[in-house]
Each structure stands twice: as structure tokens, then as C-alpha cells.
Design a protein around this motif. Sequence first.
Motif, PDB file in Angstrom:
ATOM      1  N   TRP A  75      -4.432 -92.763  20.731  1.00 55.43           N
ATOM      2  CA  TRP A  75      -5.223 -92.147  21.634  1.00 55.43           C
ATOM      3  C   TRP A  75      -5.667 -93.119  22.716  1.00 55.43           C
ATOM      4  O   TRP A  75      -5.601 -93.000  23.704  1.00 55.43           O
ATOM      5  CB  TRP A  75      -6.352 -91.334  21.265  1.00 55.43           C
ATOM      6  CG  TRP A  75      -5.960 -90.307  20.292  1.00 55.43           C
ATOM      7  CD1 TRP A  75      -6.147 -90.258  18.813  1.00 55.43           C
ATOM      8  CD2 TRP A  75      -5.130 -89.047  20.433  1.00 55.43           C
ATOM      9  NE1 TRP A  75      -5.492 -88.973  18.212  1.00 55.43           N
ATOM     10  CE2 TRP A  75      -4.677 -88.634  19.198  1.00 55.43           C
ATOM     11  CE3 TRP A  75      -4.541 -88.589  21.580  1.00 55.43           C
ATOM     12  CZ2 TRP A  75      -4.150 -87.441  19.164  1.00 55.43           C
ATOM     13  CZ3 TRP A  75      -3.509 -87.622  21.354  1.00 55.43           C
ATOM     14  CH2 TRP A  75      -3.382 -86.981  20.384  1.00 55.43           C
ATOM     15  N   ILE A  78      -2.682 -94.368  24.773  1.00 56.24           N
ATOM     16  CA  ILE A  78      -2.276 -93.651  25.658  1.00 56.24           C
ATOM     17  C   ILE A  78      -3.228 -93.658  26.872  1.00 56.24           C
ATOM     18  O   ILE A  78      -2.869 -93.548  27.892  1.00 56.24           O
ATOM     19  CB  ILE A  78      -2.326 -92.490  25.112  1.00 56.24           C
ATOM     20  CG1 ILE A  78      -1.217 -91.941  24.003  1.00 56.24           C
ATOM     21  CG2 ILE A  78      -1.944 -91.052  26.202  1.00 56.24           C
ATOM     22  CD1 ILE A  78      -1.060 -90.762  23.389  1.00 56.24           C
ATOM     23  N   GLU A  79      -4.625 -93.761  26.434  1.00 59.86           N
ATOM     24  CA  GLU A  79      -5.669 -93.657  27.527  1.00 59.86           C
ATOM     25  C   GLU A  79      -5.449 -95.082  28.351  1.00 59.86           C
ATOM     26  O   GLU A  79      -5.668 -94.971  29.607  1.00 59.86           O
ATOM     27  CB  GLU A  79      -6.955 -93.477  26.784  1.00 59.86           C
ATOM     28  CG  GLU A  79      -7.913 -93.428  27.853  1.00 59.86           C
ATOM     29  CD  GLU A  79      -9.659 -93.490  27.076  1.00 59.86           C
ATOM     30  OE1 GLU A  79      -9.774 -92.295  26.835  1.00 59.86           O
ATOM     31  OE2 GLU A  79     -10.036 -94.445  26.635  1.00 59.86           O
ATOM     32  N   THR A 124      -6.154 -88.385  33.205  1.00 60.02           N
ATOM     33  CA  THR A 124      -5.662 -89.223  31.979  1.00 60.02           C
ATOM     34  C   THR A 124      -6.727 -89.261  30.968  1.00 60.02           C
ATOM     35  O   THR A 124      -6.177 -89.369  29.528  1.00 60.02           O
ATOM     36  CB  THR A 124      -5.406 -90.596  32.463  1.00 60.02           C
ATOM     37  OG1 THR A 124      -6.276 -91.572  32.647  1.00 60.02           O
ATOM     38  CG2 THR A 124      -4.304 -90.581  33.422  1.00 60.02           C
ATOM     39  N   MET A 125      -8.045 -89.329  30.997  1.00 63.18           N
ATOM     40  CA  MET A 125      -8.936 -89.374  29.960  1.00 63.18           C
ATOM     41  C   MET A 125      -9.186 -88.536  29.276  1.00 63.18           C
ATOM     42  O   MET A 125      -9.930 -88.591  28.120  1.00 63.18           O
ATOM     43  CB  MET A 125     -10.122 -90.496  30.568  1.00 63.18           C
ATOM     44  CG  MET A 125      -9.754 -91.958  31.241  1.00 63.18           C
ATOM     45  SD  MET A 125     -11.459 -92.640  31.638  1.00 63.18           S
ATOM     46  CE  MET A 125     -12.111 -92.825  29.890  1.00 63.18           C
ATOM     47  N   CYS A 128      -7.635 -87.944  25.854  1.00 63.98           N
ATOM     48  CA  CYS A 128      -7.825 -89.030  25.013  1.00 63.98           C
ATOM     49  C   CYS A 128      -9.172 -89.469  24.565  1.00 63.98           C
ATOM     50  O   CYS A 128      -9.469 -89.863  23.324  1.00 63.98           O
ATOM     51  CB  CYS A 128      -6.991 -90.193  25.977  1.00 63.98           C
ATOM     52  SG  CYS A 128      -5.391 -90.124  26.101  1.00 63.98           S
ATOM     53  N   THR A 129     -10.249 -89.314  25.376  1.00 61.25           N
ATOM     54  CA  THR A 129     -11.375 -89.800  24.995  1.00 61.25           C
ATOM     55  C   THR A 129     -12.117 -88.632  24.109  1.00 61.25           C
ATOM     56  O   THR A 129     -12.619 -89.185  23.053  1.00 61.25           O
ATOM     57  CB  THR A 129     -12.611 -89.581  26.156  1.00 61.25           C
ATOM     58  OG1 THR A 129     -11.972 -90.410  27.212  1.00 61.25           O
ATOM     59  CG2 THR A 129     -13.928 -90.135  26.069  1.00 61.25           C
ATOM     60  N   LYS A 132     -10.502 -89.732  20.622  1.00 63.48           N
ATOM     61  CA  LYS A 132     -11.001 -90.862  20.245  1.00 63.48           C
ATOM     62  C   LYS A 132     -12.188 -90.492  19.334  1.00 63.48           C
ATOM     63  O   LYS A 132     -12.610 -91.215  18.189  1.00 63.48           O
ATOM     64  CB  LYS A 132     -11.130 -91.943  21.046  1.00 63.48           C
ATOM     65  CG  LYS A 132      -9.950 -92.617  21.587  1.00 63.48           C
ATOM     66  CD  LYS A 132     -10.312 -93.793  22.423  1.00 63.48           C
ATOM     67  CE  LYS A 132     -11.117 -93.487  23.561  1.00 63.48           C
ATOM     68  NZ  LYS A 132     -11.575 -94.693  24.430  1.00 63.48           N
ATOM     69  N   SER A 152      -4.012 -87.746  12.850  1.00 61.74           N
ATOM     70  CA  SER A 152      -4.451 -87.555  14.152  1.00 61.74           C
ATOM     71  C   SER A 152      -3.822 -86.449  14.988  1.00 61.74           C
ATOM     72  O   SER A 152      -4.418 -85.393  15.344  1.00 61.74           O
ATOM     73  CB  SER A 152      -4.450 -89.001  15.205  1.00 61.74           C
ATOM     74  OG  SER A 152      -5.583 -89.632  14.648  1.00 61.74           O
TER      75      SER A 152
END
Length: 311
Positions: A75, A78-79, A124-125, A128-129, A132, A152
Amino acid sequence: MSSSTSIQPKKRKINFSNIILGAGINMAEVTTLGQPLEVIKTTMAANRNLNFLNSIKYVWSRGGISGFYQGLIPWAWIEASTKGAVLLFVSAETEYRLKLLGAGNFTSGIIGGISGGVIQSYLTMGFCTCMKTVEITRKKSAAIPGTIQQSSWTVFKGIYGKEGLRGIYKGVNAVSIRQMTNWGSRFGFSRLVEDGIKKLTGKTSPDDKLNAWEKIGATAIGGGLSAWNQPIEVIRVEMQSKKEDPNRPKNLTVSKTFKYILQTNGIKGLYRGITPRIGLGIWQTVFMVGFGDMAKEFVAKLTNETPISSH
């Protein structure tokens, strides 16, 4: 006949090398100190009864050194490989366009950072955020005999199957508010400090550049000052947290989460994790603004082009 003309940045084509450059710099930032500081910060924000030292011990108990890199693969990678590219590209182009319109260093820096922060959040975030935070806050069962730790990807599929995109992008509006204030502050404060350093060192010409240490110093101050928005970060973590809390309201919004944290932990609860956040802000800003500007200068020399928003 005399005439006075204002100095404007030269018009140039869009420099797509900033996309690759931003991704590379952000990957380096997160793989070094970035993710450990992120894990400690998120742990404190989600477990607001823990202080800085106790948070470090708690993270260590979840896997030793590897505990500080929870959520890094895939993650955070990727982020980092996407958000860094978006941030550097959008902020640089925005700063350049604003300067063409006559905006100053400070103003164009703030608006450039805000633009980059908002775009990276929604492009994008978001997921991913969220993932995480799920990795850092979810219950780990590996230490229990006879149990298999969910990967994950398994957790990701479970959230998507149950809640769809809404679950994967939970808290994205809080992420957007955080990012626009983060990078607006970081770029803006950094540019303001840069201007101050130029005055102190007698660099009066627009072509005068800061040296490496002056650039790093300016961006470190800008990064540290950007931690003023820690309440938004605590709200974001609470919205995305998988920590079991029967008292947490359902269907959290930014305003509902704010009220809940205030009621349960008071004003102090909104600032949990600010110490590692300051460290993370400094580290990220030195990489993305300081090293970013220096790297753009280096690439420009290799390609014989004028870098976007060079300072």
C-alpha cells in the motif's frame, strides 16, 4: 526611451520528467524513515491513551522491526509511486502558471501545494491511505497458536466485498482536507522561509539560488510547521481505523468523528501523535520540496531545459 518590465518565468513545455522524479523521491522517503514515523503517528492517533514511548513499544510488539513497516508493501509503495508523481507534477505546473499571472513565491507555493494535495487525494491516496491504516490498526492474530494471519490482499478483498468502493475509500474527504492543508502549508511555509533566507544572505536577484543546506533548512521548517492540522489527521485515522471500539458511532463523517474524539478524549485527543507527525512532516518536506527542487535542477541540466518552479 526607458521601460520597466516585470520578470516572469519563461514559457516552456510540460516537463513529464517531473512525474518519474516525484515517484522516485517519494518511494525513497517512505522506505527510509517515512513509514516508521507513519506507523507510530497512526498508532498514537488510533490509541489515544498511548504516549510516544508506549506507542513505539506497542508497534515493536507487533513484529519487531517489521512492525514499523506495516502497510509498506504494497500500500505505501503504491501510494508513494503515484502520489509523489501527482504532487510534484501538479504543484509545479500550478506554481508556474500562477507566476505567469504575477503571483508571488509564497502565494504560488501555497496554491500549488493545495492543488497537488487535493488531486493526489482523490486520484491515488484514497484506498492506499485507508489500507495502510487498516494494516496498522487491525487485530493481528499471528501470535495466537493455530491461527493464520490474513494477508493485506485478503483484508482488502473482504472490505471491498462487504462495502465496495465506499469502504475502500472510507475517510477520503478527511484525507483530501489533510493533504490540501499539508502541502499548502509545506510549500507555502517553505517558500516563505526561502525568501527570508535570501534576504538574510543578500541574494536579491531572482536568479540567485539557495545552496543545498539553505534549501533543506527552509523545507524542514516548512514541514514542521505544517503539523498544525493534526486534528484532521486524528479524525482521518479514526474514520479508517479497524480498532475495535463499541462506542464509536456508525457511518462516521468528518463532523461526527470530530465530536466523538472531543467527547471521549478532549482537545488533547485531537493532537495525539503530533510529535512523530512533526518528524514525518520534516522528513517528507525535505524530500519532496527540498530534494525535489534540487533534483529538478539536476534533471534540467541533463536535458538542457529550464525546470518548472525553480527557486
